[in-house]
Design an enzyme around this catalytic site. Sequence first.
Site, short mmCIF file in Angstrom:
data_model
loop_
_atom_site.label_atom_id
_atom_site.label_comp_id
_atom_site.label_asym_id
_atom_site.label_seq_id
_atom_site.Cartn_x
_atom_site.Cartn_y
_atom_site.Cartn_z
N ARG A 1 -17.94 36.70 11.12
CA ARG A 1 -16.75 36.39 11.92
C ARG A 1 -17.07 36.75 13.36
O ARG A 1 -16.89 37.88 13.79
CB ARG A 1 -15.57 37.20 11.41
CG ARG A 1 -14.28 37.01 12.21
CD ARG A 1 -13.14 37.77 11.58
NE ARG A 1 -11.90 37.61 12.32
CZ ARG A 1 -11.53 38.38 13.35
NH1 ARG A 1 -12.32 39.37 13.76
NH2 ARG A 1 -10.38 38.18 13.97
N SER B 1 -6.32 32.08 4.55
CA SER B 1 -5.37 33.17 4.80
C SER B 1 -3.97 32.72 4.42
O SER B 1 -3.59 31.58 4.71
CB SER B 1 -5.36 33.54 6.30
OG SER B 1 -6.65 33.83 6.73
N LYS C 1 -7.99 43.11 14.65
CA LYS C 1 -7.54 41.75 15.00
C LYS C 1 -6.21 41.92 15.73
O LYS C 1 -5.30 42.58 15.22
CB LYS C 1 -7.35 40.96 13.70
CG LYS C 1 -6.83 39.53 13.87
CD LYS C 1 -6.83 38.81 12.53
CE LYS C 1 -5.93 37.61 12.50
NZ LYS C 1 -6.35 36.53 13.43
N1 FQP Z 1 -10.94 36.05 8.57
C1 FQP Z 1 -10.18 36.35 7.47
N2 FQP Z 1 -10.80 36.63 6.29
C2 FQP Z 1 -10.03 36.93 5.21
C3 FQP Z 1 -10.69 37.25 3.88
F1 FQP Z 1 -9.97 36.69 2.89
F2 FQP Z 1 -11.94 36.74 3.87
F3 FQP Z 1 -10.75 38.58 3.70
N3 FQP Z 1 -8.67 36.97 5.25
C4 FQP Z 1 -8.04 36.70 6.43
C5 FQP Z 1 -8.78 36.39 7.56
C6 FQP Z 1 -8.06 36.08 8.86
O1 FQP Z 1 -8.27 34.70 9.12
P1 FQP Z 1 -7.45 34.02 10.31
O2 FQP Z 1 -6.02 34.23 10.07
O3 FQP Z 1 -7.94 32.64 10.48
O4 FQP Z 1 -7.88 34.88 11.57
P2 FQP Z 1 -9.36 35.05 12.14
O5 FQP Z 1 -9.99 33.69 12.18
O6 FQP Z 1 -9.13 35.65 13.52
O7 FQP Z 1 -10.09 35.97 11.21
#
Ligand code: FQP
Length: 215
Positions: A46, A117, A146
Amino acid sequence: MARISSSKMREHLKVYFIAGSTNVSDPLPEVLQKAIDGGITIFQYREKGDGALTGEAYVTLGKELKELCNKGGIPFIVNDDVELALALGADGVHIGQEDDNVLDVRQKIGDRILGVSAHTLEEARKALQDGADYLGVGPVFPTSSKNDTREVCGPQFVATLRGQGIDAPIVAIGGISITNAREVVEGKADGLSVISAISQAGDPREAAKQLKEVW
Ligand SMILES: Nc1nc(C(F)(F)F)ncc1COP(=O)(O)OP(=O)(O)O
Ligand SMILES: [Mg+2]
């Protein structure tokens, strides 16, 4: 290649490490290898936020991290960036409610792992209907990793979703550490995902090991 089974997905979700270069002070490949040695079961690249890598450095780091996951026998997931995931031959992608449409991403990635998500019952139902293999539900606790999260839902929210018929693989996310991980397990999640609990740990291997032992 067929879609991953729910039982296999649940196994992979147990200790889900998520990180990018901005989450660590030591080189991310070194931190990831220690986390793998400690027993993480899946990794998500990420690369986001101030100072995140772009261009060739972004891709090169992704390649290196994917190799470590392949050698360690755990899935390598890319956050948000479907094109990078396909270019690297990742095992899957994770997208949120503000990212690409689930149906479109499913169509692009074939049977690779697709995580989505979800913060409400409606979002959970729709994501699964559109082809998600697992849901990321949270933030279950306040998080510093975040800054644009939805409101904290608490670790019991997963149990609430279970009671409303969501029996798909779910990983909880948001502010999870060794001190509150048991609440996540009791809240009926199949796994716990962490960023700083491992990326900021003095000993990432030990941190991963302790989180694994919660199960
Ligand atoms: N990256 C993530 N991974 C998970 C996981 F299930 F893998 F643990 N759950 C939630 C997120 C959050 O995803 P998102 O809401 O798009 O925000 P960002 O892109 O800033 O991470
Ligand atoms: Mg996203």
